[in-house]
Design a protein around this motif. Structure first.
Motif, PDB file in Angstrom:
ATOM      1  N   VAL A 181       6.983  12.312  -7.338  1.00 14.99           N
ATOM      2  CA  VAL A 181       6.409  11.679  -6.378  1.00 14.99           C
ATOM      3  C   VAL A 181       5.949  12.365  -5.186  1.00 14.99           C
ATOM      4  O   VAL A 181       4.877  12.221  -4.638  1.00 14.99           O
ATOM      5  N   THR A 182       6.642  13.456  -4.881  1.00 15.37           N
ATOM      6  CA  THR A 182       6.272  14.651  -3.742  1.00 15.37           C
ATOM      7  C   THR A 182       5.014  15.089  -4.151  1.00 15.37           C
ATOM      8  O   THR A 182       4.171  15.248  -3.304  1.00 15.37           O
ATOM      9  N   ALA A 183       4.925  15.747  -5.519  1.00 16.38           N
ATOM     10  CA  ALA A 183       3.779  16.410  -5.886  1.00 16.38           C
ATOM     11  C   ALA A 183       2.630  15.460  -5.893  1.00 16.38           C
ATOM     12  O   ALA A 183       1.597  15.976  -5.393  1.00 16.38           O
ATOM     13  N   HIS A 184       2.764  14.346  -6.279  1.00 12.66           N
ATOM     14  CA  HIS A 184       1.599  13.332  -6.218  1.00 12.66           C
ATOM     15  C   HIS A 184       1.178  12.490  -5.016  1.00 12.66           C
ATOM     16  O   HIS A 184       0.055  11.933  -5.079  1.00 12.66           O
ATOM     17  N   THR A 185       1.935  12.328  -4.218  1.00 10.49           N
ATOM     18  CA  THR A 185       1.772  11.522  -3.066  1.00 10.49           C
ATOM     19  C   THR A 185       2.150  12.288  -1.584  1.00 10.49           C
ATOM     20  O   THR A 185       1.753  11.755  -0.702  1.00 10.49           O
ATOM     21  N   GLY A 186       2.802  13.287  -1.759  1.00  8.44           N
ATOM     22  CA  GLY A 186       3.371  13.929  -0.320  1.00  8.44           C
ATOM     23  C   GLY A 186       4.418  13.127   0.262  1.00  8.44           C
ATOM     24  O   GLY A 186       4.911  13.572   1.163  1.00  8.44           O
ATOM     25  N   ILE A 187       4.785  11.853  -0.310  1.00  9.33           N
ATOM     26  CA  ILE A 187       6.047  11.151  -0.036  1.00  9.33           C
ATOM     27  C   ILE A 187       7.468  12.043  -0.228  1.00  9.33           C
ATOM     28  O   ILE A 187       7.346  12.460  -1.360  1.00  9.33           O
ATOM     29  N   VAL A 188       8.315  12.338   0.820  1.00 14.79           N
ATOM     30  CA  VAL A 188       9.310  12.996   0.465  1.00 14.79           C
ATOM     31  C   VAL A 188      10.468  11.894   0.417  1.00 14.79           C
ATOM     32  O   VAL A 188      10.736  11.437   1.293  1.00 14.79           O
ATOM     33  N   LEU A 189      11.214  11.911  -0.729  1.00 15.14           N
ATOM     34  CA  LEU A 189      12.114  10.911  -1.023  1.00 15.14           C
ATOM     35  C   LEU A 189      13.630  11.659  -0.854  1.00 15.14           C
ATOM     36  O   LEU A 189      14.339  12.517  -1.366  1.00 15.14           O
ATOM     37  N   THR A 190      14.166  11.058   0.523  1.00 12.89           N
ATOM     38  CA  THR A 190      15.518  11.606   0.735  1.00 12.89           C
ATOM     39  C   THR A 190      16.691  11.125   0.001  1.00 12.89           C
ATOM     40  O   THR A 190      16.320  10.079  -0.695  1.00 12.89           O
ATOM     41  N   GLN A 243       2.978   6.845 -14.652  1.00 13.09           N
ATOM     42  CA  GLN A 243       2.795   7.438 -13.584  1.00 13.09           C
ATOM     43  C   GLN A 243       2.370   6.760 -12.290  1.00 13.09           C
ATOM     44  O   GLN A 243       2.671   6.592 -11.140  1.00 13.09           O
ATOM     45  N   GLU A 244       1.427   5.901 -12.816  1.00 10.73           N
ATOM     46  CA  GLU A 244       0.860   5.061 -11.775  1.00 10.73           C
ATOM     47  C   GLU A 244       1.710   3.797 -11.402  1.00 10.73           C
ATOM     48  O   GLU A 244       2.005   3.566 -10.046  1.00 10.73           O
ATOM     49  N   TYR A 245       2.566   3.269 -12.425  1.00  9.06           N
ATOM     50  CA  TYR A 245       3.501   2.299 -11.938  1.00  9.06           C
ATOM     51  C   TYR A 245       4.415   3.038 -11.058  1.00  9.06           C
ATOM     52  O   TYR A 245       4.848   2.383 -10.056  1.00  9.06           O
ATOM     53  N   LEU A 246       5.038   4.315 -11.287  1.00  3.96           N
ATOM     54  CA  LEU A 246       5.971   4.917 -10.298  1.00  3.96           C
ATOM     55  C   LEU A 246       5.485   5.018  -8.857  1.00  3.96           C
ATOM     56  O   LEU A 246       6.035   4.666  -7.995  1.00  3.96           O
ATOM     57  N   VAL A 247       4.033   5.330  -8.732  1.00  4.53           N
ATOM     58  CA  VAL A 247       3.467   5.694  -7.481  1.00  4.53           C
ATOM     59  C   VAL A 247       3.233   4.463  -6.880  1.00  4.53           C
ATOM     60  O   VAL A 247       3.779   4.294  -5.472  1.00  4.53           O
ATOM     61  N   ASN A 248       2.834   3.354  -7.413  1.00  4.64           N
ATOM     62  CA  ASN A 248       2.768   1.922  -6.897  1.00  4.64           C
ATOM     63  C   ASN A 248       4.147   1.527  -6.416  1.00  4.64           C
ATOM     64  O   ASN A 248       4.365   0.829  -5.337  1.00  4.64           O
TER      65      ASN A 248
END
Ligand SMILES: C[S@@+](CC[C@H](N)C(=O)[O-])C[C@H]1O[C@@H](n2cnc3c(N)ncnc32)[C@H](O)[C@@H]1O
Length: 281
Positions: free
Chosen positions: A23-32, A70-75
């Motif tokens: 997720v971080t590599a593909h969206t920039g979103i950092v999941l704590t 991958q798309e499902y995960l990002v969405n």
């Protein structure tokens, strides 16, 4: 049967770590760490229906490049919370200060370009379109376009369709509701659709802000609100640098109420209330 922590499927730290790396590599979103339960909650239906309850199998599919997963995960991970005229002071600023300024500056070209970056289900670009139509007399003699982009394909489609529940527009005053929305009838009872005059101004497109941008700009105004909160500082810095470069000289950037450019970018002057003006390099 539910296992440890009341979870139906085994979801280990290793699964979580694989998912957040992607997720971080593909969206920039950092999941704590605090987001572990949220991630489980948003994926569990998929794990049950497509992967027989195995997070291992899901993580393998994602890591092995399965585009659909991958798309499902990002969405599933992106948070799409939004509303019409959210942070209304930005739209007031646009109406009272910026549009009059643009109308003066652009007498010759009559061209205005706005980008809603991270537009979610479309409420933000439609609020921009309403503001522009209400504030620019003879707007159809101007070349005004709003680009609305988001990473999540589902929300982009929703924005493009322009159909919302009636409840979503209940906060707008009556005259705005009547002027800009058609009421659904029969099987569409309880729904509203934005009028074509608004849709004509907007071009919806799927775009990952961390990837190359197909458009050259320049934009007079960028709205990127409540998008970078989940990005780390480095990613934010790089993104704001790119915004500065794609804005017209002195162009405006609007960010979300909990966001700031402090120690992130020196390419903008703060005008107050999360409104910024681009500075020359
Ligand atoms: C909370 S919504 C904000 C919507 C709207 N701007 C507002 O303030 O009401 C954040 C949006 O950013 C999008 N987003 C997150 N990461 C993104 C990225 N890397 N590229 C493009 N959009 C992204 C999400 O899909 C989500 O729709």
């Amino acid at each position: 049967m539910t296992g440890r922590l009341g979870r139906e499927f085994s979801f280990t730290d290793k699964h979580f770590s694989r998912i957040r790396k992607f997720v971080t590599a593909h969206t920039g979103i950092v999941l704590t760490d605090a987001k572990k339960d949220m991630v489980y909650g948003r994926l569990s239906k998929r794990i049950r229906n497509q992967f027989d309850g195995s997070f291992d199998a899901f993580c393998n599919a994602v890591d092995e490049g399965d585009k659909a997963e991958q798309e499902y995960l990002v969405n599933a991970i992106t948070t799409n919370l939004t509303a019409f005229f959210r942070e209304n002071h930005h739209f007031e600023y646009l109406r009272d200060k910026l549009i009059p300024e643009l109308l003066r500056q652009k007498q010759q070209s009559r061209k205005i370009r706005i980008w809603s970056a991270g537009c979610s289900t479309g409420e933000e670009p439609y609020s921009l379109a309403m503001t522009l139509r209400e504030a620019i007399p003879g707007i159809d003699n101007w070349d005004v376009k709003i680009l609305a982009t988001d990473l999540d394909a589902n929300v982009v489609q929703h924005g493009q369709d322009g159909v919302y529940t009636r409840e979503r527009i209940s906060g707008l005053d009556e005259s705005r509701q009547r002027r800009w929305f058609q009421l659904g009838k029969g099987e569409n009872e309880g729904l509203v659709k934005v009028k074509p005059e608004l849709q004509q101004l907007i071009h919806f497109k799927r775009l990952n802000l961390l990837h190359d941008w197909p458009m050259k700009g320049p934009f007079d105004v960028i709205f990127c609100r409540n998008v970078v909160i989940y990005f780390d500082k480095q990613t934010q810095s790089e993104l704001f640098e790119r915004y500065a470069n794609i804005l017209t000289p002195g162009g405006h950037l609007f960010i979300g109420h909990s966001e700031s450019l402090y120690k992130v970018s020196e390419r903008f002057a703060a005008l107050g209330h999360t409104v910024y003006r681009q500075l020359p390099k």
